[in-house]
Design an enzyme around this catalytic site. Structure first.
Site, PDB file in Angstrom:
ATOM      1  NE  ARG A 119      -8.997  -7.094   2.925  1.00  0.00           N
ATOM      2  CZ  ARG A 119      -8.034  -6.173   3.031  1.00  0.00           C
ATOM      3  NH1 ARG A 119      -7.596  -5.546   1.969  1.00  0.00           N
ATOM      4  NH2 ARG A 119      -7.500  -5.885   4.195  1.00  0.00           N
ATOM      5  CB  VAL A 120     -13.250  -3.366   0.184  1.00  0.00           C
ATOM      6  CG1 VAL A 120     -12.808  -1.911   0.277  1.00  0.00           C
ATOM      7  CG2 VAL A 120     -13.807  -3.666  -1.211  1.00  0.00           C
ATOM      8  N   GLY A 121     -10.299  -3.328   1.840  1.00  0.00           N
ATOM      9  CA  GLY A 121      -9.626  -2.975   3.087  1.00  0.00           C
ATOM     10  C   GLY A 121      -9.851  -1.521   3.458  1.00  0.00           C
ATOM     11  CG  ASP A 122      -6.656   0.297   5.537  1.00  0.00           C
ATOM     12  OD1 ASP A 122      -6.350  -0.811   5.045  1.00  0.00           O
ATOM     13  OD2 ASP A 122      -5.853   1.233   5.666  1.00  0.00           O
ATOM     14  N   GLY A 172      -5.692  -3.931   7.089  1.00  0.00           N
ATOM     15  CA  GLY A 172      -6.837  -3.049   6.917  1.00  0.00           C
ATOM     16  C   GLY A 172      -8.021  -3.346   7.821  1.00  0.00           C
ATOM     17  CB  THR A 192       0.444   1.290   5.092  1.00  0.00           C
ATOM     18  OG1 THR A 192       0.885  -0.028   4.717  1.00  0.00           O
ATOM     19  CG2 THR A 192       1.550   1.937   5.899  1.00  0.00           C
ATOM     20  N   GLY A 193      -1.117  -1.151   6.482  1.00  0.00           N
ATOM     21  CA  GLY A 193      -1.065  -2.283   7.404  1.00  0.00           C
ATOM     22  C   GLY A 193      -2.302  -3.150   7.246  1.00  0.00           C
ATOM     23  CB  THR A 239      -0.922   0.050   1.226  1.00  0.00           C
ATOM     24  OG1 THR A 239      -1.763  -1.064   1.180  1.00  0.00           O
ATOM     25  CG2 THR A 239      -1.761   1.318   1.269  1.00  0.00           C
TER      26      THR A 239
HETATM   27  N1  ASP Z   1      -3.938  -1.562   4.266  1.00  0.00           N
HETATM   28  C1  ASP Z   1      -3.956  -2.423   3.106  1.00  0.00           C
HETATM   29  C2  ASP Z   1      -5.157  -3.318   3.151  1.00  0.00           C
HETATM   30  O1  ASP Z   1      -5.490  -3.840   4.201  1.00  0.00           O
HETATM   31  C3  ASP Z   1      -2.747  -3.264   2.962  1.00  0.00           C
HETATM   32  C4  ASP Z   1      -1.403  -2.613   3.159  1.00  0.00           C
HETATM   33  O2  ASP Z   1      -1.306  -1.543   3.761  1.00  0.00           O
HETATM   34  O3  ASP Z   1      -0.401  -3.168   2.706  1.00  0.00           O
HETATM   35  O4  ASP Z   1      -5.739  -3.520   2.115  1.00  0.00           O
END
Ligand code: ASP
Length: 287
Positions: free
Chosen positions: A182-185, A207, A204-205, A154
């Protein structure tokens, strides 16, 4: 002189040691691309888009061309852009077949009267965006990088232009082993990114956990309540870790150009340019 400024990350996670310099180099180039837009009189939004388009196009980070695929082998992208001066945002989720969802997110914010689109119907909007000439394509699905910008895990950035306007972005292929849909943050306002007229943050991380605590919004709130930006980034990560036990990273900047960063992951390539293109700070933020 602190303004204009840009702070950029290339994703927080378990970076392999040999990949860290590669990621850092790309983040430096992305920050440079964004800052050139500011130098040429572009707005925070222009610079944030150009910086993020660079990272989506470089193929070396988890966004756009280099995005991680889902378990079916398909790249489903999430992205967002936030205009702190108006509190408007544009988001796109689970889109396939394009490289630069951040430009579509900006089109959504500026041209549709809505804020958040997903899947195939978001792809239709991308086609409309190109047909209307809002952006041109270098090839099908790939937004041409702006000539004045040189924008030519990300990714995300926070930009503050010379007028103190703040923009924030986030763009990703998501986490590994994600199932289709799937949808993240990274597309969720207040979680993957947030900005207002005081401060902006991007995260980032993992989600699922970032969304549980609306991490970016919380950090901006700490700054609104008077906390120093650097301490707000650290307090946000402490809160996140205490409540979720999970892994993330954040970069933050306020309207005066003060910045902060923090991660509890192994590594987060981070670059700041403040005031002048020669004033670049580049490092790997570590837990
Ligand atoms: N935050 C992103 C997600 O969960 C992944 C990432 O930050 O690498 O989709």
């Amino acid at each position: 002189m602190k303004l204009p400024m840009i702070i950029v990350h290339g994703g927080a996670g378990k970076w392999k040691d040999e990949r860290i310099p590669v990621g850092l180099e790309q983040v430096e180039k992305a920050a440079t691309a964004g800052f050139q837009v500011l130098d040429n009189g572009g707005s925070a939004l222009d610079a944030a888009e150009a910086c993020t388009v660079y990272m989506e196009s470089c193929g070396k980070l988890n966004a756009g061309l280099g995005a991680r695929a889902n378990i079916d082998g398909v790249k489903e992208l999430d992205a967002m852009i936030v205009d702190g001066s108006s509190l408007n945002f544009g988001s796109v989720a689970a889109i396939t077949g394009i490289r630069n969802p951040v430009s579509l997110a900006r089109y959504i914010m500026e041209k549709t009267g809505f804020s958040f689109f997903a899947g195939d119907n978001a792809k239709r909007l991308y086609e409309k965006m190109i047909a209307e000439g809002y952006r041109t394509e270098a090839e099908p699905g790939v937004v041409a990088q702006s000539s004045d910008g040189g924008a030519k895990d990300t990714v995300g950035c926070v930009v503050v232009d010379g007028q103190g306007r703040i923009a924030a972005t986030s763009s990703t292929g998501g986490i590994s082993k994600k199932i289709p849909g799937r949808v993240g943050d990274s597309a969720v306002m207040g979680s993957g990114a947030y900005a207002n007229d005081v401060c902006g943050a991007t995260a980032t991380g993992w989600g699922e956990h970032i969304m549980r605590v609306t991490l970016s919004r919380m950090i901006v709130l700490y700054v609104e309540e008077g906390l120093d930006v650097g301490l707000a980034a650290k307090r946000g990560m402490e809160m996140f870790e205490a409540k979720t036990g999970s892994e993330a990273g954040v970069v933050v900047a306020d309207a005066k150009g003060n910045y902060g960063f923090s991660t509890n992951a192994k590594a987060m390539p981070t670059v700041i340019i403040q005031g002048s293109i020669d004033n670049m700070t580049s490092f790997t933020c570590q837990e």
